[in-house]
Write a protein that holds these residues in place. Structure first.
Motif, PDB file in Angstrom:
ATOM      1  N   ARG A   1       0.855  -1.192   0.000  1.00 21.63           N
ATOM      2  CA  ARG A   1       0.000   0.000   0.000  1.00 21.63           C
ATOM      3  C   ARG A   1       0.882   1.229   0.000  1.00 21.63           C
ATOM      4  NH1 ARG A   1      -2.115   3.726   3.649  1.00 21.63           N
ATOM      5  NH2 ARG A   1      -4.287   4.379   3.299  1.00 21.63           N
ATOM      6  N   ASP A   2       0.489   2.249  -0.777  1.00 26.28           N
ATOM      7  CA  ASP A   2       1.241   3.503  -0.748  1.00 26.28           C
ATOM      8  C   ASP A   2       0.536   4.521   0.133  1.00 26.28           C
ATOM      9  OD1 ASP A   2      -0.838   4.663  -2.238  1.00 26.28           O
ATOM     10  OD2 ASP A   2       0.295   4.685  -4.119  1.00 26.28           O
ATOM     11  N   ALA A   3       1.152   5.688   0.282  1.00 28.89           N
ATOM     12  CA  ALA A   3       0.624   6.695   1.205  1.00 28.89           C
ATOM     13  C   ALA A   3      -0.733   7.220   0.760  1.00 28.89           C
ATOM     14  CB  ALA A   3       1.618   7.853   1.338  1.00 28.89           C
ATOM     15  N   GLY A   4      -1.050   7.083  -0.527  1.00 28.26           N
ATOM     16  CA  GLY A   4      -2.347   7.536  -1.023  1.00 28.26           C
ATOM     17  C   GLY A   4      -3.442   6.498  -0.911  1.00 28.26           C
ATOM     18  N   GLY A   5      -3.097   5.299  -0.429  1.00 26.07           N
ATOM     19  CA  GLY A   5      -4.092   4.255  -0.252  1.00 26.07           C
ATOM     20  C   GLY A   5      -4.194   3.270  -1.392  1.00 26.07           C
ATOM     21  N   GLN A   6      -3.370   3.429  -2.426  1.00 20.24           N
ATOM     22  CA  GLN A   6      -3.384   2.473  -3.528  1.00 20.24           C
ATOM     23  C   GLN A   6      -2.757   1.157  -3.073  1.00 20.24           C
ATOM     24  OE1 GLN A   6      -0.779   3.370  -6.909  1.00 20.24           O
ATOM     25  NE2 GLN A   6      -2.386   2.717  -8.318  1.00 20.24           N
ATOM     26  N   MET A   7      -3.377   0.035  -3.442  1.00 18.64           N
ATOM     27  CA  MET A   7      -2.899  -1.266  -2.988  1.00 18.64           C
ATOM     28  C   MET A   7      -2.796  -2.248  -4.150  1.00 18.64           C
ATOM     29  SD  MET A   7      -4.926  -1.825   0.650  1.00 18.64           S
ATOM     30  CE  MET A   7      -6.530  -1.238   0.089  1.00 18.64           C
ATOM     31  N   PHE A   8      -1.798  -3.132  -4.048  1.00 20.73           N
ATOM     32  CA  PHE A   8      -1.652  -4.238  -4.990  1.00 20.73           C
ATOM     33  C   PHE A   8      -1.291  -5.488  -4.199  1.00 20.73           C
ATOM     34  CE2 PHE A   8      -0.643  -0.508  -7.640  1.00 20.73           C
ATOM     35  CZ  PHE A   8      -1.558  -0.699  -8.666  1.00 20.73           C
ATOM     36  N   PHE A   9      -1.650  -6.647  -4.768  1.00 19.48           N
ATOM     37  CA  PHE A   9      -1.423  -7.911  -4.081  1.00 19.48           C
ATOM     38  C   PHE A   9      -0.843  -8.934  -5.048  1.00 19.48           C
ATOM     39  CE2 PHE A   9      -5.025  -5.740  -2.201  1.00 19.48           C
ATOM     40  CZ  PHE A   9      -4.706  -5.739  -0.844  1.00 19.48           C
ATOM     41  N   TYR A  10      -0.013  -9.804  -4.513  1.00 21.92           N
ATOM     42  CA  TYR A  10       0.463 -10.956  -5.276  1.00 21.92           C
ATOM     43  C   TYR A  10      -0.565 -12.080  -5.163  1.00 21.92           C
ATOM     44  CZ  TYR A  10       5.076  -8.704  -5.273  1.00 21.92           C
ATOM     45  OH  TYR A  10       6.121  -7.837  -5.452  1.00 21.92           O
ATOM     46  N   PRO A  11      -0.459 -13.101  -6.015  1.00 22.18           N
ATOM     47  CA  PRO A  11      -1.327 -14.270  -5.839  1.00 22.18           C
ATOM     48  C   PRO A  11      -1.037 -14.956  -4.507  1.00 22.18           C
ATOM     49  CG  PRO A  11      -0.260 -14.300  -7.998  1.00 22.18           C
ATOM     50  CD  PRO A  11       0.401 -13.218  -7.210  1.00 22.18           C
TER      51      PRO A  11
ATOM     52  N   LEU B   1      -4.392  -3.063   6.048  1.00 22.03           N
ATOM     53  CA  LEU B   1      -3.513  -2.006   5.536  1.00 22.03           C
ATOM     54  C   LEU B   1      -4.179  -0.637   5.660  1.00 22.03           C
ATOM     55  CD1 LEU B   1      -2.176  -3.785   2.302  1.00 22.03           C
ATOM     56  CD2 LEU B   1      -0.908  -3.407   4.425  1.00 22.03           C
ATOM     57  N   SER B   2      -5.471  -0.585   5.348  1.00 23.07           N
ATOM     58  CA  SER B   2      -6.186   0.694   5.414  1.00 23.07           C
ATOM     59  C   SER B   2      -6.378   1.154   6.857  1.00 23.07           C
ATOM     60  CB  SER B   2      -7.542   0.568   4.719  1.00 23.07           C
ATOM     61  OG  SER B   2      -7.373   0.292   3.341  1.00 23.07           O
ATOM     62  N   GLU B   3      -6.766   0.239   7.731  1.00 24.46           N
ATOM     63  CA  GLU B   3      -6.991   0.583   9.137  1.00 24.46           C
ATOM     64  C   GLU B   3      -5.726   1.140   9.769  1.00 24.46           C
ATOM     65  OE1 GLU B   3      -8.802   0.933  12.920  1.00 24.46           O
ATOM     66  OE2 GLU B   3      -9.648   0.693  10.905  1.00 24.46           O
TER      67      GLU B   3
ATOM     68  N   GLU C   1     -11.155 -12.950  -1.181  1.00 21.01           N
ATOM     69  CA  GLU C   1     -11.361 -12.927   0.268  1.00 21.01           C
ATOM     70  C   GLU C   1     -10.073 -12.548   0.998  1.00 21.01           C
ATOM     71  OE1 GLU C   1     -12.491 -15.947   3.978  1.00 21.01           O
ATOM     72  OE2 GLU C   1     -12.556 -16.674   1.907  1.00 21.01           O
ATOM     73  N   ALA C   2      -8.952 -13.140   0.571  1.00 18.84           N
ATOM     74  CA  ALA C   2      -7.675 -12.839   1.214  1.00 18.84           C
ATOM     75  C   ALA C   2      -7.299 -11.372   1.016  1.00 18.84           C
ATOM     76  CB  ALA C   2      -6.580 -13.747   0.666  1.00 18.84           C
ATOM     77  N   GLU C   3      -7.512 -10.855  -0.179  1.00 18.99           N
ATOM     78  CA  GLU C   3      -7.191  -9.448  -0.441  1.00 18.99           C
ATOM     79  C   GLU C   3      -8.054  -8.520   0.398  1.00 18.99           C
ATOM     80  OE1 GLU C   3      -7.216  -8.418  -4.556  1.00 18.99           O
ATOM     81  OE2 GLU C   3      -5.706  -9.933  -5.109  1.00 18.99           O
ATOM     82  N   ALA C   4      -9.310  -8.878   0.591  1.00 18.63           N
ATOM     83  CA  ALA C   4     -10.187  -8.041   1.423  1.00 18.63           C
ATOM     84  C   ALA C   4      -9.694  -8.021   2.865  1.00 18.63           C
ATOM     85  CB  ALA C   4     -11.621  -8.562   1.352  1.00 18.63           C
ATOM     86  N   MET C   5      -9.224  -9.157   3.365  1.00 15.34           N
ATOM     87  CA  MET C   5      -8.717  -9.233   4.732  1.00 15.34           C
ATOM     88  C   MET C   5      -7.485  -8.361   4.903  1.00 15.34           C
ATOM     89  SD  MET C   5      -9.186 -13.380   5.054  1.00 15.34           S
ATOM     90  CE  MET C   5      -8.825 -13.656   6.787  1.00 15.34           C
ATOM     91  N   LEU C   6      -6.495  -8.570   4.026  1.00 12.02           N
ATOM     92  CA  LEU C   6      -5.258  -7.796   4.158  1.00 12.02           C
ATOM     93  C   LEU C   6      -5.497  -6.330   3.823  1.00 12.02           C
ATOM     94  CD1 LEU C   6      -2.280  -7.655   4.768  1.00 12.02           C
ATOM     95  CD2 LEU C   6      -1.786  -8.476   2.445  1.00 12.02           C
ATOM     96  N   GLY C   7      -6.341  -6.068   2.847  1.00  7.34           N
ATOM     97  CA  GLY C   7      -6.622  -4.678   2.476  1.00  7.34           C
ATOM     98  C   GLY C   7      -7.237  -3.891   3.612  1.00  7.34           C
TER      99      GLY C   7
ATOM    100  N   TYR D   1      -1.106   1.988   6.584  1.00  8.16           N
ATOM    101  CA  TYR D   1       0.205   1.365   6.391  1.00  8.16           C
ATOM    102  C   TYR D   1       0.792   1.755   5.040  1.00  8.16           C
ATOM    103  CZ  TYR D   1       3.712  -2.361   6.559  1.00  8.16           C
ATOM    104  OH  TYR D   1       4.882  -3.072   6.582  1.00  8.16           O
ATOM    105  N   VAL D   2       2.102   1.937   5.012  1.00  2.00           N
ATOM    106  CA  VAL D   2       2.818   2.235   3.776  1.00  2.00           C
ATOM    107  C   VAL D   2       3.928   1.204   3.603  1.00  2.00           C
ATOM    108  CG1 VAL D   2       4.272   3.906   2.553  1.00  2.00           C
ATOM    109  CG2 VAL D   2       2.301   4.701   3.881  1.00  2.00           C
ATOM    110  N   GLY D   3       3.873   0.443   2.506  1.00  3.64           N
ATOM    111  CA  GLY D   3       4.897  -0.560   2.243  1.00  3.64           C
ATOM    112  C   GLY D   3       4.294  -1.943   2.116  1.00  3.64           C
ATOM    113  N   VAL D   4       5.146  -2.953   2.281  1.00  5.43           N
ATOM    114  CA  VAL D   4       4.752  -4.352   2.103  1.00  5.43           C
ATOM    115  C   VAL D   4       4.426  -4.974   3.452  1.00  5.43           C
ATOM    116  CG1 VAL D   4       5.690  -6.650   1.546  1.00  5.43           C
ATOM    117  CG2 VAL D   4       5.960  -4.742  -0.074  1.00  5.43           C
ATOM    118  N   MET D   5       3.374  -5.793   3.475  1.00  2.63           N
ATOM    119  CA  MET D   5       3.007  -6.556   4.662  1.00  2.63           C
ATOM    120  C   MET D   5       2.728  -7.995   4.247  1.00  2.63           C
ATOM    121  SD  MET D   5      -0.106  -6.018   7.448  1.00  2.63           S
ATOM    122  CE  MET D   5       0.574  -4.473   8.089  1.00  2.63           C
TER     123      MET D   5
END
Length: 360
Positions: free
Chosen positions: A168-178, A214-216, A205-211, A219-223
């Motif tokens: 996730r970046d500071a603007g809230g944009q997120m990407f996920f690996y498989p 990250l938003s709550e 489902e997994a992306e919704a959990m981690l997303g 967070y900035v960076g990889v988790m």
């Protein structure tokens, strides 16, 4: 660009520095026990390769810098009690648990959590350390010095262990690996395979959990998020506010590795969706001496951490990635012949998963 300091100079710090070099980023991992003073500029940035650290002159200096990215997150996620409380507050599934308080008894924990209960130290502990199993019959006791310093979890009869790594970046944009399929032995990660086609139905489902995490946490960076799968259900095992061992395969199998993603996010550089190049397998090197013959295996990408070799210690990893399953299989089989007996099951496990994916 501003200099980026990494609190910790283990293998993760080294790989962050390596991934940042092509981007022109000046990255300096710092030994937590260093006695050499450093000079921090006002616009420098600080990140970390670890979720907790001792109080030393150098860690205090870094932690007091106003540009320490994610600083408030570390105490929350480094303590398993507050980590579990966060998951519960967001209604994210996790193993039923209880804090081990001064008044807690083993019988009480069994009554609340079942026949098998796992104690985990609230802080510290990794690769299977800092854990203790409580088994019935009644009359077992909680070991000394675990009261007020641990949580208790219900034993989960899971089908397999997965993980998801996201950024996730500071603007809230997120990407996920498989989703990544993991093999752990005695709490130590031995091998990973990703992507795995049969897990695609669980990706959203997994992306919704981690997303949501990250938003709550803003967070900035990889988790990294470790998961148990029970049938079609996912539950979080643990979280890591940093690049993660189960994401090492991205160095070979994705257009942007987890290490580059983290440095881009911390530095405020643009992110982009990762292209997944091929199926990838990672084999962790545990307590083995370096063998230059690993380099003779077609497609093997060897990462050696230059650490003293000790039993049970992660000293490196090998990535393999290919679009043709037959070639990936052949290289894994060749690698098996160059590794000790305790690697044969992780490689056989990887081969079974690859063969299953290929319909063999």
């Amino acid at each position: 660009m501003a200099k980026i300091w990494v609190l910790g100079n283990g293998q993760l710090g080294a790989m962050l520095k390596h991934a940042a070099a092509p981007l022109g980023l000046d990255v300096e991992p710092v030994d937590i026990d260093s006695t050499t003073p450093i000079t921090l500029a006002a616009d420098d940035l600080v990140t970390a390769e670890r979720e907790q650290w001792p109080t030393t002159d150098i860690t205090t200096q870094l932690a007091n810098h106003p540009n320490f990215v994610n600083l408030p997150v570390f105490p929350t996620l480094a303590d398993r009690k507050t980590q579990k409380e966060l998951l519960d507050s967001l209604a994210i599934a996790t193993a039923p648990w209880r804090p081990v308080e001064a008044s807690s008894s083993a019988d009480e924990l069994h009554a609340q959590l079942g026949e098998k209960v796992l104690l985990k130290r609230r802080s510290g502990g990794y690769d299977g350390r800092g854990q203790h199993w409580l088994h019935q019959p009644l009359g077992t006791v909680i070991p000394d010095q675990w009261h007020d310093h641990a949580i208790a979890e219900q034993a989960i009869n899971f089908d397999e262990e997965l993980s998801l790594v996201g950024v996730r970046d500071a603007g809230g944009q997120m990407f996920f690996y498989p989703l990544t399929l993991n093999l752990n032995t005695n709490g130590i990660l031995r091998a990973t395979v990703s992507p795995v086609a049969r897990l695609q139905g669980l990706q959203a489902e997994a992306e919704a959990m981690l997303g949501s995490l990250l938003s709550e946490l803003n967070y900035v960076g990889v988790m990294g998020m470790e998961l148990f799968r029970q049938g079609g259900q996912l539950m979080v095992n643990e979280l890591a506010p940093r690049v993660h061992n189960t994401g090492h395969w991205t160095q070979a199998g994705a257009s942007i590795s987890q290490f580059e993603y983290h440095m881009r996010a911390v530095a405020g550089l643009p992110l982009a969706a990762p292209w997944i190049k091929a199926t990838s397998v990672m084999i962790n090197l545990i307590g083995s001496e370096f063998n230059e013959q690993w380099l003779s295996v077609a497609g093997a990408e060897v990462y050696w951490y230059q650490k003293a070799v000790r039993p049970g210690r992660k000293v490196g990893h090998i990535n393999l990635s290919h679009t043709e399953p037959a070639k990936l299989t052949a290289s894994l089989q060749a690698l098996a012949g160059l590794l000790e007996d305790d690697y044969q099951e992780p490689i056989a496990w990887s081969l079974r998963e690859l063969n299953s994916a290929a319909g063999n």
